[in-house]
Motif scaffolding. Structure first.
Motif, PDB file in Angstrom:
ATOM      1  N   ASP A 196     -34.369 -14.148 103.326  1.00  0.00           N
ATOM      2  CA  ASP A 196     -35.535 -13.851 103.399  1.00  0.00           C
ATOM      3  C   ASP A 196     -35.675 -12.392 103.654  1.00  0.00           C
ATOM      4  O   ASP A 196     -36.759 -12.010 103.541  1.00  0.00           O
ATOM      5  N   LEU A 197     -35.350 -10.935 103.786  1.00  0.00           N
ATOM      6  CA  LEU A 197     -35.229 -10.420 104.156  1.00  0.00           C
ATOM      7  C   LEU A 197     -36.128  -9.635 103.252  1.00  0.00           C
ATOM      8  O   LEU A 197     -35.740  -9.737 102.148  1.00  0.00           O
ATOM      9  N   ALA A 198     -36.938  -8.567 103.514  1.00  0.00           N
ATOM     10  CA  ALA A 198     -37.791  -7.543 102.931  1.00  0.00           C
ATOM     11  C   ALA A 198     -36.519  -6.490 102.382  1.00  0.00           C
ATOM     12  O   ALA A 198     -35.281  -6.628 102.474  1.00  0.00           O
ATOM     13  N   SER A 199     -37.183  -5.428 101.803  1.00  0.00           N
ATOM     14  CA  SER A 199     -36.344  -4.665 100.947  1.00  0.00           C
ATOM     15  C   SER A 199     -36.355  -3.237 102.280  1.00  0.00           C
ATOM     16  O   SER A 199     -35.658  -2.655 101.813  1.00  0.00           O
ATOM     17  N   SER A 200     -38.033  -3.431 103.157  1.00  0.00           N
ATOM     18  CA  SER A 200     -37.449  -1.651 103.770  1.00  0.00           C
ATOM     19  C   SER A 200     -38.392  -2.093 105.184  1.00  0.00           C
ATOM     20  O   SER A 200     -39.279  -3.882 104.584  1.00  0.00           O
ATOM     21  N   TYR A 201     -38.605  -1.772 106.290  1.00  0.00           N
ATOM     22  CA  TYR A 201     -39.102  -2.993 107.521  1.00  0.00           C
ATOM     23  C   TYR A 201     -39.273  -1.568 108.193  1.00  0.00           C
ATOM     24  O   TYR A 201     -39.098   0.089 108.122  1.00  0.00           O
ATOM     25  N   VAL A 202     -40.436  -1.488 109.007  1.00  0.00           N
ATOM     26  CA  VAL A 202     -40.418  -0.479 109.802  1.00  0.00           C
ATOM     27  C   VAL A 202     -40.769  -1.282 111.287  1.00  0.00           C
ATOM     28  O   VAL A 202     -40.977  -2.180 111.469  1.00  0.00           O
ATOM     29  N   ALA A 203     -39.829  -0.031 111.912  1.00  0.00           N
ATOM     30  CA  ALA A 203     -39.864  -1.122 113.799  1.00  0.00           C
ATOM     31  C   ALA A 203     -40.524  -0.699 114.873  1.00  0.00           C
ATOM     32  O   ALA A 203     -41.467   0.214 114.093  1.00  0.00           O
ATOM     33  N   ILE A 204     -40.891  -1.085 115.180  1.00  0.00           N
ATOM     34  CA  ILE A 204     -42.611  -1.191 117.008  1.00  0.00           C
ATOM     35  C   ILE A 204     -41.274  -1.488 117.554  1.00  0.00           C
ATOM     36  O   ILE A 204     -40.515  -2.554 117.857  1.00  0.00           O
ATOM     37  N   ALA A 205     -41.614  -0.865 118.405  1.00  0.00           N
ATOM     38  CA  ALA A 205     -40.416  -0.058 119.954  1.00  0.00           C
ATOM     39  C   ALA A 205     -41.234  -0.254 121.508  1.00  0.00           C
ATOM     40  O   ALA A 205     -42.716   0.481 121.262  1.00  0.00           O
ATOM     41  N   MET A 206     -40.599  -1.595 122.278  1.00  0.00           N
ATOM     42  CA  MET A 206     -41.393  -1.488 123.286  1.00  0.00           C
ATOM     43  C   MET A 206     -41.176  -1.256 124.363  1.00  0.00           C
ATOM     44  O   MET A 206     -39.664  -2.221 125.025  1.00  0.00           O
ATOM     45  N   LEU A 207     -41.667  -0.615 125.484  1.00  0.00           N
ATOM     46  CA  LEU A 207     -40.737  -0.145 126.567  1.00  0.00           C
ATOM     47  C   LEU A 207     -41.643  -0.233 127.702  1.00  0.00           C
ATOM     48  O   LEU A 207     -42.643   0.178 127.942  1.00  0.00           O
ATOM     49  N   PRO A 208     -40.817  -0.298 128.920  1.00  0.00           N
ATOM     50  CA  PRO A 208     -41.906  -0.693 130.504  1.00  0.00           C
ATOM     51  C   PRO A 208     -42.411   0.565 130.927  1.00  0.00           C
ATOM     52  O   PRO A 208     -41.563   1.052 130.678  1.00  0.00           O
ATOM     53  N   ARG A 209     -43.394  -0.160 131.025  1.00  0.00           N
ATOM     54  CA  ARG A 209     -44.147   1.387 131.436  1.00  0.00           C
ATOM     55  C   ARG A 209     -44.082   1.854 133.215  1.00  0.00           C
ATOM     56  O   ARG A 209     -43.800   3.060 133.912  1.00  0.00           O
ATOM     57  N   ALA A 271     -49.591  -3.838 122.057  1.00  0.00           N
ATOM     58  CA  ALA A 271     -49.989  -3.118 123.321  1.00  0.00           C
ATOM     59  C   ALA A 271     -51.154  -4.129 123.841  1.00  0.00           C
ATOM     60  O   ALA A 271     -50.754  -4.067 125.086  1.00  0.00           O
ATOM     61  N   GLU A 272     -52.033  -4.990 122.827  1.00  0.00           N
ATOM     62  CA  GLU A 272     -52.957  -5.910 123.905  1.00  0.00           C
ATOM     63  C   GLU A 272     -52.261  -6.342 124.983  1.00  0.00           C
ATOM     64  O   GLU A 272     -52.245  -7.037 126.143  1.00  0.00           O
ATOM     65  N   ARG A 273     -51.217  -7.116 124.081  1.00  0.00           N
ATOM     66  CA  ARG A 273     -50.955  -8.157 124.691  1.00  0.00           C
ATOM     67  C   ARG A 273     -49.612  -8.294 125.680  1.00  0.00           C
ATOM     68  O   ARG A 273     -49.511  -8.232 126.922  1.00  0.00           O
ATOM     69  N   PHE A 274     -49.547  -6.878 125.533  1.00  0.00           N
ATOM     70  CA  PHE A 274     -47.957  -6.496 126.949  1.00  0.00           C
ATOM     71  C   PHE A 274     -48.440  -5.499 127.476  1.00  0.00           C
ATOM     72  O   PHE A 274     -47.875  -3.665 127.384  1.00  0.00           O
ATOM     73  N   SER A 275     -49.595  -5.553 127.878  1.00  0.00           N
ATOM     74  CA  SER A 275     -50.086  -4.340 128.624  1.00  0.00           C
ATOM     75  C   SER A 275     -49.611  -3.447 129.485  1.00  0.00           C
ATOM     76  O   SER A 275     -50.173  -2.182 129.752  1.00  0.00           O
ATOM     77  N   THR A 276     -48.226  -3.013 130.083  1.00  0.00           N
ATOM     78  CA  THR A 276     -47.507  -2.863 131.107  1.00  0.00           C
ATOM     79  C   THR A 276     -46.601  -2.504 130.582  1.00  0.00           C
ATOM     80  O   THR A 276     -45.246  -1.880 130.487  1.00  0.00           O
ATOM     81  N   MET A 277     -46.413  -2.217 128.888  1.00  0.00           N
ATOM     82  CA  MET A 277     -45.722  -0.910 128.057  1.00  0.00           C
ATOM     83  C   MET A 277     -46.238  -1.190 127.630  1.00  0.00           C
ATOM     84  O   MET A 277     -47.246  -0.845 126.501  1.00  0.00           O
ATOM     85  N   GLY A 278     -44.996   0.572 126.505  1.00  0.00           N
ATOM     86  CA  GLY A 278     -45.613   1.638 125.682  1.00  0.00           C
ATOM     87  C   GLY A 278     -45.201   1.051 124.661  1.00  0.00           C
ATOM     88  O   GLY A 278     -44.212   0.816 124.132  1.00  0.00           O
ATOM     89  N   VAL A 279     -45.884   1.392 123.498  1.00  0.00           N
ATOM     90  CA  VAL A 279     -45.367   1.123 122.463  1.00  0.00           C
ATOM     91  C   VAL A 279     -45.996   2.388 121.379  1.00  0.00           C
ATOM     92  O   VAL A 279     -46.358   2.223 121.111  1.00  0.00           O
ATOM     93  N   GLY A 280     -44.600   2.114 120.751  1.00  0.00           N
ATOM     94  CA  GLY A 280     -43.994   2.816 120.135  1.00  0.00           C
ATOM     95  C   GLY A 280     -43.617   2.724 118.245  1.00  0.00           C
ATOM     96  O   GLY A 280     -43.099   1.317 118.262  1.00  0.00           O
ATOM     97  N   VAL A 281     -44.303   3.146 116.600  1.00  0.00           N
ATOM     98  CA  VAL A 281     -44.649   2.635 115.714  1.00  0.00           C
ATOM     99  C   VAL A 281     -43.636   3.436 114.917  1.00  0.00           C
ATOM    100  O   VAL A 281     -43.593   4.538 114.822  1.00  0.00           O
TER     101      VAL A 281
END
Length: 423
Positions: A196-209, A271-281
């Protein structure tokens, strides 16, 4: 006297000397246990983000380690008794707290150095018997570290296996291979996810603020929630979620129109659901070999999101100025020179000058806009801008002054070397 690091003592040292040294050391155990634990927090992000209650358990285990070491040193048995169950339990607790096994093992090296420093501080260097006993102590210290780390690693792995099903463990192995760039044929063909692997991915990281923000619920619970959001938006199970280096992350497939179209919405929902975290793409890169690069970019973007305290997801490609300010030693130096006097002035006489400067910059150099955002009169903003010019030698109402102060303030917000924080 001969010693072996496996804990076997050919000739036990003088019992009276051992008791004398241990008598000096015992009152120091709480102090050194706390110092070692605090060093974990300074060195390892996993520990720095623990809640205060969770960090207390780290101090307690550090103290228990020192007590167990003292008992091992006191014992005259060739191989002292060792309660592996207690250390396995510690390993399991750290896994549930979101501590990586790498941080767990490295923290034990830190603990060993503090334990050794404690004994060194209590040895009389002019006493030959005490110096000989120090060799014996070093053997027992190595013996304890070897047994404790092995037991904690076993407890950590056992907890991981009980937390995740076999299906999820296979998935975790595949995800780990993707974000570290260590792909092999076995990982790519692993059932049930290899096909089921895609051929390419973009990562989204979430870090506690904030420290401890990700611990209630746990990081593992966050991962499950992230994956639920991902499968609701697209149900083909080609997205992957996990935890690494204190970041909760999502690998989003972008090899088709659906993935590309839904990348923005899924990042905004996280970003909305995890409001205490910084979200980077991260950025999109062709091929699975560069998923690791996208993950590193997402992590950097999430660190900037935390520093700027924004609830919006930040894209790596849109942060060139922030990345420059964060990485450039020259800009950091400029920030210290420009803002140092202003921050020192505000420390002695709180006057909202930095806040006014930030509001003025955010308003695009518009005095009325800055005044409105701060709920003050425009004349107040004008007066404060004049004071900023007097203190820093840079007039924010002039183009060069505004440019230098804007870059300096940005570097101050997102940089680790902040000006004016000494003393």
């Amino acid at each position: 006297m001969e010693t072996d690091f496996d804990g076997t003592i050919v000739a036990h040292p003088d019992t009276d000397v051992v008791d004398t040294i241990l008598g000096r050391v015992r009152p120091l155990l709480p102090h050194y246990a706390t110092m070692a634990a605090e060093e974990y927090g300074r060195r390892f992000q996993d520990y720095a983000r623990l809640s205060p209650a969770a960090f207390e358990s780290v101090i307690e285990s550090s103290f228990a380690n020192l007590r167990a070491l003292v008992e091992a040193i006191k014992s005259e048995a060739e191989r002292p008794a060792f309660n592996s169950v207690s250390w396995e339990r510690i390993g399991a607790i750290r896994m549930r707290q979101g501590i990586s096994i790498e941080s767990l093992m490295r923290s034990y090296n830190v603990w060993g150095r503090f334990a050794w420093a404690m004994f060194l501080s209590q040895i009389r260097r002019d006493d030959r018997r005490e110096l000989e006993t120090l060799l014996y102590i070093s053997a027992r210290l190595f013996w304890h570290i070897e047994n404790a780390t092995g037991s904690m690693a076993a407890g950590f792995i056992r907890e991981a296996q009980s937390t995740w099903s076999n299906r999820e463990l296979t998935r975790n192995s595949l995800v780990d291979a993707l974000i570290t760039g260590k792909l092999d044929g076995g990982a790519l063909s692993a059932e049930p996810y290899g096909k089921d692997l895609a051929s390419s991915y973009v990562a989204i990281a979430m870090l506690p603020r904030r420290a401890g923000a990700a611990q209630s619920p746990s990081l593992e619970d966050h991962v499950r929630r992230v994956y639920q959001i991902a499968t609701r938006i697209r149900s083909d199970h080609r997205a992957f979620a996990g935890v690494r280096d204190s970041s909760v992350f999502l690998l989003w497939p972008v090899d088709d129109a659906v993935g590309q179209k839904t990348l923005g919405p899924v990042a905004r929902e996280l970003a909305e659901r995890f409001s205490t975290m910084g979200v980077g793409v991260g950025a999109a890169h062709p091929g699975l070999e560069d998923v690791r690069l996208s993950f590193e970019e997402a992590q950097e973007a999430s660190h900037i999101a935390v520093a700027l305290d924004t609830g919006e997801p930040l894209s790596f490609n849109d942060l060139r100025l922030e990345r420059l300010a964060r990485s450039s030693g020259l800009i950091q130096e400029m920030s210290r020179d420009a803002l140092g006097p202003l921050l020192e002035y505000e420390r002695r006489r709180p006057s909202a000058l930095v806040d006014t400067l930030r509001a003025y910059i955010d308003a695009g150099g518009n005095i009325s806009g800055a005044a409105e955002s701060m709920f003050v009169h425009a004349n107040t903003v004008i007066y404060r801008l004049k004071r900023i010019a007097e203190i820093t030698g840079l007039d924010p109402r002039e183009s060069r002054g505004l440019l230098v102060l804007s870059l300096s303030l940005l570097a101050y917000q997102i940089g680790t070397d902040r000006p004016g924080t000494e003393g």
